[in-house]
Design a protein around this motif. Sequence first.
Motif, PDB file in Angstrom:
ATOM      1  N   LEU A 121       0.749  -1.123   0.168  1.00  0.00           N
ATOM      2  CA  LEU A 121       0.164   0.138   0.058  1.00  0.00           C
ATOM      3  C   LEU A 121       0.892   1.267  -0.215  1.00  0.00           C
ATOM      4  O   LEU A 121       0.542   2.007  -0.846  1.00  0.00           O
ATOM      5  CB  LEU A 121      -0.791   0.000   1.167  1.00  0.00           C
ATOM      6  CG  LEU A 121      -1.837   1.352   1.385  1.00  0.00           C
ATOM      7  CD1 LEU A 121      -2.742   1.216   0.190  1.00  0.00           C
ATOM      8  CD2 LEU A 121      -2.566   1.134   2.665  1.00  0.00           C
ATOM      9  N   GLY A 122       1.838   1.457   0.708  1.00  0.00           N
ATOM     10  CA  GLY A 122       2.703   2.439   0.977  1.00  0.00           C
ATOM     11  C   GLY A 122       3.625   2.894  -0.325  1.00  0.00           C
ATOM     12  O   GLY A 122       3.661   3.945  -0.657  1.00  0.00           O
ATOM     13  N   ASN A 123       4.190   1.738  -0.888  1.00  0.00           N
ATOM     14  CA  ASN A 123       4.915   2.023  -2.000  1.00  0.00           C
ATOM     15  C   ASN A 123       4.174   2.448  -3.312  1.00  0.00           C
ATOM     16  O   ASN A 123       4.444   3.065  -4.174  1.00  0.00           O
ATOM     17  CB  ASN A 123       5.836   0.739  -2.242  1.00  0.00           C
ATOM     18  CG  ASN A 123       7.133   0.756  -1.384  1.00  0.00           C
ATOM     19  OD1 ASN A 123       7.947   1.447  -1.486  1.00  0.00           O
ATOM     20  ND2 ASN A 123       6.818  -0.198  -0.660  1.00  0.00           N
ATOM     21  N   PHE A 124       2.995   1.695  -3.510  1.00  0.00           N
ATOM     22  CA  PHE A 124       1.762   2.244  -4.615  1.00  0.00           C
ATOM     23  C   PHE A 124       1.367   3.797  -4.374  1.00  0.00           C
ATOM     24  O   PHE A 124       1.316   4.200  -5.246  1.00  0.00           O
ATOM     25  CB  PHE A 124       0.830   1.064  -4.646  1.00  0.00           C
ATOM     26  CG  PHE A 124       1.112   0.111  -5.426  1.00  0.00           C
ATOM     27  CD1 PHE A 124       1.489   0.289  -6.662  1.00  0.00           C
ATOM     28  CD2 PHE A 124       1.020  -1.167  -5.066  1.00  0.00           C
ATOM     29  CE1 PHE A 124       1.742  -0.825  -7.739  1.00  0.00           C
ATOM     30  CE2 PHE A 124       1.422  -2.378  -5.874  1.00  0.00           C
ATOM     31  CZ  PHE A 124       1.470  -2.160  -7.034  1.00  0.00           C
ATOM     32  N   THR A 125       1.233   3.917  -3.116  1.00  0.00           N
ATOM     33  CA  THR A 125       0.761   5.167  -2.869  1.00  0.00           C
ATOM     34  C   THR A 125       1.931   6.372  -3.263  1.00  0.00           C
ATOM     35  O   THR A 125       1.566   7.506  -3.948  1.00  0.00           O
ATOM     36  CB  THR A 125       0.395   5.535  -1.330  1.00  0.00           C
ATOM     37  OG1 THR A 125      -0.360   4.554  -0.874  1.00  0.00           O
ATOM     38  CG2 THR A 125       0.059   6.709  -1.050  1.00  0.00           C
ATOM     39  N   VAL A 126       2.963   5.957  -2.814  1.00  0.00           N
ATOM     40  CA  VAL A 126       4.252   6.877  -3.323  1.00  0.00           C
ATOM     41  C   VAL A 126       4.206   6.898  -4.809  1.00  0.00           C
ATOM     42  O   VAL A 126       4.225   8.204  -5.303  1.00  0.00           O
ATOM     43  CB  VAL A 126       5.659   6.274  -2.684  1.00  0.00           C
ATOM     44  CG1 VAL A 126       7.003   7.165  -3.412  1.00  0.00           C
ATOM     45  CG2 VAL A 126       5.560   6.429  -1.320  1.00  0.00           C
ATOM     46  N   LEU A 127       4.267   5.995  -5.722  1.00  0.00           N
ATOM     47  CA  LEU A 127       4.054   6.011  -6.969  1.00  0.00           C
ATOM     48  C   LEU A 127       3.096   6.719  -7.594  1.00  0.00           C
ATOM     49  O   LEU A 127       3.023   7.484  -8.352  1.00  0.00           O
ATOM     50  CB  LEU A 127       4.105   4.403  -7.466  1.00  0.00           C
ATOM     51  CG  LEU A 127       5.325   3.748  -7.223  1.00  0.00           C
ATOM     52  CD1 LEU A 127       5.092   2.314  -7.749  1.00  0.00           C
ATOM     53  CD2 LEU A 127       6.591   4.228  -8.085  1.00  0.00           C
ATOM     54  N   PHE A 128       2.061   6.673  -6.840  1.00  0.00           N
ATOM     55  CA  PHE A 128       0.560   7.236  -7.504  1.00  0.00           C
ATOM     56  C   PHE A 128       0.836   8.753  -7.095  1.00  0.00           C
ATOM     57  O   PHE A 128       0.453   9.493  -7.845  1.00  0.00           O
ATOM     58  CB  PHE A 128      -0.577   6.955  -6.575  1.00  0.00           C
ATOM     59  CG  PHE A 128      -1.869   7.360  -6.984  1.00  0.00           C
ATOM     60  CD1 PHE A 128      -2.762   7.127  -8.019  1.00  0.00           C
ATOM     61  CD2 PHE A 128      -2.112   8.304  -6.074  1.00  0.00           C
ATOM     62  CE1 PHE A 128      -3.793   7.938  -8.321  1.00  0.00           C
ATOM     63  CE2 PHE A 128      -3.665   8.972  -6.118  1.00  0.00           C
ATOM     64  CZ  PHE A 128      -4.204   9.025  -7.371  1.00  0.00           C
ATOM     65  N   ILE A 129       1.263   9.197  -5.974  1.00  0.00           N
ATOM     66  CA  ILE A 129       1.355  10.751  -5.664  1.00  0.00           C
ATOM     67  C   ILE A 129       2.132  11.448  -6.615  1.00  0.00           C
ATOM     68  O   ILE A 129       2.056  12.321  -6.945  1.00  0.00           O
ATOM     69  CB  ILE A 129       1.762  10.758  -4.121  1.00  0.00           C
ATOM     70  CG1 ILE A 129       0.595  10.367  -3.408  1.00  0.00           C
ATOM     71  CG2 ILE A 129       2.052  12.411  -3.978  1.00  0.00           C
ATOM     72  CD1 ILE A 129       0.901  10.513  -1.793  1.00  0.00           C
ATOM     73  N   VAL A 130       3.402  10.635  -6.666  1.00  0.00           N
ATOM     74  CA  VAL A 130       4.518  11.432  -7.544  1.00  0.00           C
ATOM     75  C   VAL A 130       3.926  11.524  -9.113  1.00  0.00           C
ATOM     76  O   VAL A 130       4.222  12.404  -9.847  1.00  0.00           O
ATOM     77  CB  VAL A 130       5.658  10.605  -7.612  1.00  0.00           C
ATOM     78  CG1 VAL A 130       7.002  10.879  -8.452  1.00  0.00           C
ATOM     79  CG2 VAL A 130       6.472  10.263  -6.167  1.00  0.00           C
ATOM     80  N   LYS A 131       3.182  10.339  -9.545  1.00  0.00           N
ATOM     81  CA  LYS A 131       2.864  10.624 -10.667  1.00  0.00           C
ATOM     82  C   LYS A 131       1.773  11.533 -11.097  1.00  0.00           C
ATOM     83  O   LYS A 131       1.461  12.222 -12.097  1.00  0.00           O
ATOM     84  CB  LYS A 131       2.147   9.283 -11.363  1.00  0.00           C
ATOM     85  CG  LYS A 131       1.595   9.001 -12.845  1.00  0.00           C
ATOM     86  CD  LYS A 131       1.030   7.741 -13.003  1.00  0.00           C
ATOM     87  CE  LYS A 131       0.814   7.353 -14.527  1.00  0.00           C
ATOM     88  NZ  LYS A 131      -0.289   8.567 -14.829  1.00  0.00           N
ATOM     89  N   ARG A 132       0.850  11.935  -9.969  1.00  0.00           N
ATOM     90  CA  ARG A 132      -0.246  12.695 -10.156  1.00  0.00           C
ATOM     91  C   ARG A 132      -0.013  14.002  -9.777  1.00  0.00           C
ATOM     92  O   ARG A 132      -0.580  15.173 -10.359  1.00  0.00           O
ATOM     93  CB  ARG A 132      -1.349  12.377  -9.109  1.00  0.00           C
ATOM     94  CG  ARG A 132      -2.187  10.853  -9.468  1.00  0.00           C
ATOM     95  CD  ARG A 132      -3.137  11.418 -10.577  1.00  0.00           C
ATOM     96  NE  ARG A 132      -3.899  12.289 -10.364  1.00  0.00           N
ATOM     97  CZ  ARG A 132      -5.358  12.314  -9.603  1.00  0.00           C
ATOM     98  NH1 ARG A 132      -5.646  10.937  -9.429  1.00  0.00           N
ATOM     99  NH2 ARG A 132      -5.863  13.249  -9.302  1.00  0.00           N
TER     100      ARG A 132
END
Length: 322
Positions: free
Chosen positions: A43-54
């Motif tokens: 959950l944490g690493n996918f959240t980081v990827l999502f936030i940086v992409k957005r």
Amino acid sequence: MSDSNTTEFTNPSTFILLGIPGLEAAHVWISNPFCAMYAIAILGNFTVLFIVKREPSLHEPMYYFLCMLAVTDLVLSTSTMPKILAIFWFNSREIDFRACLAQLYFIHCFSAIESGIFVAMAVDRYVAICHPLRYFTILTNRMVVKIGLAVVLHGSLLALPYPFLARRWPYCRTNIIPHTHCEHMAVVKLACADTHISSYYGLFVVFCGIGLDVFFIVVSYIQILRAIFSLPTKDARLKTFGTCSSHLCVILAFYIPILFSSLTSRFGHNLPLHFHVFIGNMYLLVPPMLNPIIYGVRTKQIRDRLLQILTHKGTKVFSWCS
């Protein structure tokens, strides 16, 4: 069925993973924190990827390296945790010989890649603090891609001898691995041949591969600290050092377990076997779980963007319920 401890074979079709020897009765209970840490890591690493992409404002070298770290953590934990949980929950202990070697390679490959990413992030902090006006001219997108490719190539080549060496040994003693996953030394110890070359290569990777990474990180931070202490005010020094604190935390969370695990597996012969197995799992579980938490808490841009997303979604849910 013949006893696998007495059957002679040179190339076993499968290995048997015991999980945590001596604590088999507690596997279900042990699986709870393991599963929780794995879920937090995903959950944490996918959240980081999502936030940086957005978030366009995060499209900078520092956050590109952070995304590389998140992907590496996802691969590193996913290469082992599903099988570990299958052992704990379903007593599914068999693993194909080739799958075991593939798992061994992924563990050491992505551990080396993660170590290389920490070097890249240290260089990023060095350029940002020591040469702030030239930051974007030095660390261009093209340079970031080159650094990323170099890190991946370095880790891939460094880990390549592990499965080849393990494959060439004859296994005529047993196919039972007293571990939760196909850890290099746990596999090599099953061979009925002189495996000093595997042991020496493992030490070479620890001291010359990862050791060199640590050396470059230390050199970078010596230069960073010199630049920080030359700043005129205490507030400026604290603010500048704060930009490095997240990186220092994740470095310690990664290198301490991996070095301790490597050294205890070779020299800690008097330690209980279940202790070796627990330590061997820590560098696969703890860093992938802690890295997104540390960066999420310590990095203002990520923290603010996450709070903004959660607040926005919370407002929408409240409006819908009303």
